[in-house]
Design a protein around this motif. Structure first.
Motif, mmCIF file in Angstrom:
data_model
loop_
_atom_site.group_PDB
_atom_site.id
_atom_site.type_symbol
_atom_site.label_atom_id
_atom_site.label_comp_id
_atom_site.label_asym_id
_atom_site.label_seq_id
_atom_site.Cartn_x
_atom_site.Cartn_y
_atom_site.Cartn_z
ATOM 1 N N ARG A 137 0.834 -1.215 0.000
ATOM 2 C CA ARG A 137 0.000 0.000 0.000
ATOM 3 C C ARG A 137 0.862 1.255 0.000
ATOM 4 O O ARG A 137 0.603 2.200 -0.761
ATOM 5 C CB ARG A 137 -0.924 0.011 1.217
ATOM 6 C CG ARG A 137 -1.747 1.296 1.338
ATOM 7 C CD ARG A 137 -2.496 1.377 2.656
ATOM 8 N NE ARG A 137 -1.629 1.455 3.813
ATOM 9 C CZ ARG A 137 -1.044 2.561 4.253
ATOM 10 N NH1 ARG A 137 -1.229 3.708 3.601
ATOM 11 N NH2 ARG A 137 -0.272 2.541 5.328
ATOM 12 N N LYS A 140 2.544 1.867 -3.401
ATOM 13 C CA LYS A 140 1.559 2.309 -4.397
ATOM 14 C C LYS A 140 1.196 3.769 -4.174
ATOM 15 O O LYS A 140 1.151 4.568 -5.125
ATOM 16 C CB LYS A 140 0.301 1.436 -4.308
ATOM 17 C CG LYS A 140 -0.772 1.774 -5.348
ATOM 18 C CD LYS A 140 -0.313 1.434 -6.756
ATOM 19 C CE LYS A 140 -1.405 1.702 -7.776
ATOM 20 N NZ LYS A 140 -0.970 1.359 -9.144
ATOM 21 N N GLU A 141 0.951 4.137 -2.934
ATOM 22 C CA GLU A 141 0.614 5.520 -2.629
ATOM 23 C C GLU A 141 1.774 6.462 -2.933
ATOM 24 O O GLU A 141 1.574 7.563 -3.452
ATOM 25 C CB GLU A 141 0.222 5.652 -1.153
ATOM 26 C CG GLU A 141 -1.120 5.035 -0.807
ATOM 27 C CD GLU A 141 -1.502 5.235 0.651
ATOM 28 O OE1 GLU A 141 -2.563 4.727 1.051
ATOM 29 O OE2 GLU A 141 -0.753 5.901 1.392
ATOM 30 N N TYR A 144 2.034 7.159 -6.577
ATOM 31 C CA TYR A 144 0.872 7.945 -6.993
ATOM 32 C C TYR A 144 1.011 9.398 -6.560
ATOM 33 O O TYR A 144 0.802 10.335 -7.352
ATOM 34 C CB TYR A 144 -0.404 7.334 -6.399
ATOM 35 C CG TYR A 144 -1.665 8.105 -6.711
ATOM 36 C CD1 TYR A 144 -2.244 8.038 -7.979
ATOM 37 C CD2 TYR A 144 -2.276 8.890 -5.735
ATOM 38 C CE1 TYR A 144 -3.408 8.749 -8.266
ATOM 39 C CE2 TYR A 144 -3.436 9.601 -6.012
ATOM 40 C CZ TYR A 144 -3.998 9.529 -7.280
ATOM 41 O OH TYR A 144 -5.143 10.237 -7.566
ATOM 42 N N ILE A 145 1.387 9.614 -5.310
ATOM 43 C CA ILE A 145 1.535 10.977 -4.803
ATOM 44 C C ILE A 145 2.638 11.713 -5.538
ATOM 45 O O ILE A 145 2.510 12.890 -5.885
ATOM 46 C CB ILE A 145 1.810 10.954 -3.285
ATOM 47 C CG1 ILE A 145 0.576 10.452 -2.525
ATOM 48 C CG2 ILE A 145 2.210 12.340 -2.777
ATOM 49 C CD1 ILE A 145 0.830 10.163 -1.055
ATOM 50 N N VAL A 177 -5.607 3.609 -5.784
ATOM 51 C CA VAL A 177 -5.198 4.329 -4.588
ATOM 52 C C VAL A 177 -6.391 5.111 -4.054
ATOM 53 O O VAL A 177 -7.101 5.770 -4.813
ATOM 54 C CB VAL A 177 -4.040 5.299 -4.901
ATOM 55 C CG1 VAL A 177 -3.724 6.168 -3.692
ATOM 56 C CG2 VAL A 177 -2.794 4.526 -5.312
ATOM 57 N N HIS A 178 -6.591 5.032 -2.761
ATOM 58 C CA HIS A 178 -7.640 5.819 -2.100
ATOM 59 C C HIS A 178 -7.009 6.527 -0.903
ATOM 60 O O HIS A 178 -6.748 5.914 0.130
ATOM 61 C CB HIS A 178 -8.792 4.921 -1.647
ATOM 62 C CG HIS A 178 -9.462 4.189 -2.765
ATOM 63 N ND1 HIS A 178 -10.311 4.804 -3.660
ATOM 64 C CD2 HIS A 178 -9.373 2.894 -3.151
ATOM 65 C CE1 HIS A 178 -10.737 3.917 -4.543
ATOM 66 N NE2 HIS A 178 -10.182 2.751 -4.259
ATOM 67 N N ILE A 179 -6.744 7.812 -1.055
ATOM 68 C CA ILE A 179 -6.125 8.587 0.020
ATOM 69 C C ILE A 179 -7.088 9.696 0.425
ATOM 70 O O ILE A 179 -7.389 10.591 -0.368
ATOM 71 C CB ILE A 179 -4.782 9.203 -0.428
ATOM 72 C CG1 ILE A 179 -3.838 8.102 -0.937
ATOM 73 C CG2 ILE A 179 -4.128 9.965 0.715
ATOM 74 C CD1 ILE A 179 -2.557 8.635 -1.535
ATOM 75 N N TYR A 182 -6.629 13.681 -0.357
ATOM 76 C CA TYR A 182 -5.719 13.963 -1.480
ATOM 77 C C TYR A 182 -6.459 13.701 -2.785
ATOM 78 O O TYR A 182 -6.534 12.565 -3.265
ATOM 79 C CB TYR A 182 -4.460 13.105 -1.400
ATOM 80 C CG TYR A 182 -3.473 13.379 -2.522
ATOM 81 C CD1 TYR A 182 -2.761 14.572 -2.570
ATOM 82 C CD2 TYR A 182 -3.273 12.456 -3.545
ATOM 83 C CE1 TYR A 182 -1.874 14.837 -3.605
ATOM 84 C CE2 TYR A 182 -2.382 12.707 -4.575
ATOM 85 C CZ TYR A 182 -1.687 13.901 -4.603
ATOM 86 O OH TYR A 182 -0.808 14.168 -5.622
#
Length: 544
Positions: A137, A140-141, A144-145, A177-179, A182
């Motif tokens: 996780r 991946k984040e 993505y960020i 991705v689920h943040i 953000y």
């Protein structure tokens, strides 16, 4: 089950990472051991900061995050300057650092440093991994960020025991991705789009100012389309060089304290200034009063924090510039198409064409401005030129002609020692392109250890060292502002750079007069591998 270190490698493979830049140490050894079973290519830099710069150059050409690796303590802290460099220029970099074991964190054990805390001002986000099962996780984040919204560096700090520990869950790399909190704004607000379209319709002397954000968004083509479709002249910040070919009829050059005089004149006379993907820092606009109070300023940026920060903005427009410009053009074409700006364009072109650069031969040394223009003529159309910081950066920004290639430099942080490692990263991102690093003799000595990296990994970058035996930019400041009281700017103890290059097995030569430059440039570009060209420059040569 796999270990945390193996999971880290699998995460990189899942992200399509093919090359990483790093320097090993005890706290990151489990990861390095797992890397031996991967097809990912590891480039051993000779200092961790250079690994960060190489990841930076790689990201800018590859169009995806570059990856750098360091161990704990001094290995990690050596990365901070590279992280700050990437942060200021909005470059997507993922930095992976080893950390001491979790049970001794905070006890000041050997090579412990709070790198997530130390790097906080210079990273978009950071992670200290405490649960081995969270590695998929987190990675991946992190990617993505780093790559979305306003791009930037992300740090992942992994304690050595977490790297050794086995996952208790089956490894599964997330697809999405689920943040919470953000959600970068990509599409521009329709009301603001209308306001910009109306301002453009009312304008008589519009001007586009494009920055490095256009590259970050992949929006360079859309910026050119906007300019060409409606006949709007354009200028750029230093980071925006290359969005328009230098010889484009609508491109008027770089603005700012080290930019073209005519570009700065045009800014003062524009009645509408469209800033696209630029911070408009002090080097671009030294003070707000440089722009006429009657000028309507439109600022398009994906980061709302940048809009209005350095210069007053009449119409803010948050969004990805590629998407926003398409929205704007769709609205204009269906509602209020801008008028005819041909007279304004002719006027700006006249100012530009009046500029006569000083290309005359020098009594001592070469004319670097003339040299760079000649180099530009010979470079392939898609070549990448990486400028360092100092006088060489200003010469390069104003005299390297970019056609279909790229101009890379450290703009926001102004980091000396950037060009050679960044050129290594750029070359590895696209080996088919000619990549040239330009630097001064001061900045060269901050990075010359990377000649070993170039040789070990057979990276065919070309290096130009402008040698005046001075810290030229500082000397110039001391001359103009401190009554010629020179201190700490002499580089009289320098080695012979051609001899140094030969020690690494890199062919090289030195040019001292203008008549020698043509043949030297041809030999530089014809070399199949790396090549170093030392250019002797008069210590009194000015930046502009």
């Amino acid at each position: 089950m796999i270990t945390g270190a193996q999971a880290m490698v699998k995460c990189l493979e899942s992200e399509g990472v093919s090359v990483v830049f790093g320097y090993p140490g005890a706290a990151i050894c489990p990861f390095y051991d797992s890397l031996t079973a991967s097809a990912i290519r590891h480039i051993l830099v000779r200092q961790e900061q250079n690994g960060g710069h190489s990841a930076n150059g790689y990201a800018r050409i590859a169009g995806k995050p570059g990856v750098c690796i360091a161990t704990s303590g001094p290995g990690a802290t050596n990365l901070i300057t590279a992280l700050a460099t990437a942060y200021m220029d909005s470059i997507p970099v993922v930095a992976i650092t080893g950390q001491v074991a979790t049970d001794v964190l905070g006890r000041d054990v050997f090579q412990e440093a709070d790198i997530t805390g130390a790097a906080e001002p210079f990273t978009k986000h950071s992670y200290l991994v405490k649960d081995v099962n969270e590695i998929p996780r987190i990675f991946k984040e992190a990617f993505y960020i780093a790559a979305t919204g306003r791009p930037g560096p992300v740090l992942i700090d992994v304690p050595v025991d977490i790297q050794r520990r086995e996952l208790t869950k089956v490894f599964e790399y997330p697809r999405q991705v689920h943040i919470i909190g953000y959600k970068p704004s990509i599409k521009g607000h329709n009301l603001q789009i209308k306001k910009v379209a109306d301002a453009l319709f009312a304008a008589q002397k519009p001007l586009i100012c494009v920055g490095g954000g256009a590259f970050a968004a992949g929006g360079g083509e859309m910026v050119r389309k906007l300019s060409e479709e409606y006949g709007i002249p354009a200028i750029s910040t230093m980071m925006g060089i290359g969005v328009f070919p230098t010889n484009h009829p609508l491109y008027m050059g770089m603005l700012g304290m080290h930019g073209a005089r005519h570009a700065n004149q045009i800014v003062r006379q524009a009645d509408l200034l469209m800033i696209i993907g630029a911070r408009v820092g002090d080097r671009a606009v030294s003070s707000p009063d440089v722009i006429s109070p009657s000028t309507t300023i439109v600022h398009i940026d994906i980061d709302p924090a940048e809009i209005g920060k350095n210069i007053g903005t009449a119409i803010p427009l948050v969004g990805d510039c590629r998407t926003v410009i398409q929205q704007l053009m769709d609205h204009c074409d269906s509602h209020t198409r801008p008028g005819d700006f041909s007279e304004w364009v002719r006027y700006t072109q006249g100012l530009r064409d009046e500029y006569k650069p000083d290309l005359e031969p020098r009594e001592y040394g070469i004319n670097p401005k003339s040299f760079l223009r000649r180099l530009s003529e010979k470079m392939p159309d898609n070549a990448v030129y990486v400028a360092d910081v100092g006088q060489n950066q200003i010469w390069s920004a104003n005299h390297i002609n970019i056609r279909k290639g790229r101009f890379l430099t450290s703009g926001g942080m102004g980091t000396m020692g950037y060009s050679i490692p960044a050129a290594v990263g750029a070359k590895l991102a696209d080996p088919s392109r000619e990549v040239i690093a330009g630097c001064g003799d001061g900045s060269f000595q901050m990075q010359m250890m990377e000649l070993a990296t170039i040789c070990q990994d057979k990276v065919g970058v070309k290096i130009i060292v402008f040698r005046n035996r001075k810290l030229g930019m500082v000397k110039e400041i001391q001359k103009k502002s401190y009554g010629c009281r020179y201190i700490a700017t002499s580089l009289e103890g320098d080695p012979d750079f051609t001899v140094l290059a030969s020690a690494y097995g890199i062919p090289s030569e030195r040019v001292e007069i203008q008549g020698e430059t043509g043949g030297a440039i041809e030999r530089l570009l014809a070399a199949e591998g790396p090549y170093l060209l030392e250019c002797v420059v008069d210590p009194e040569e000015s930046s502009i």
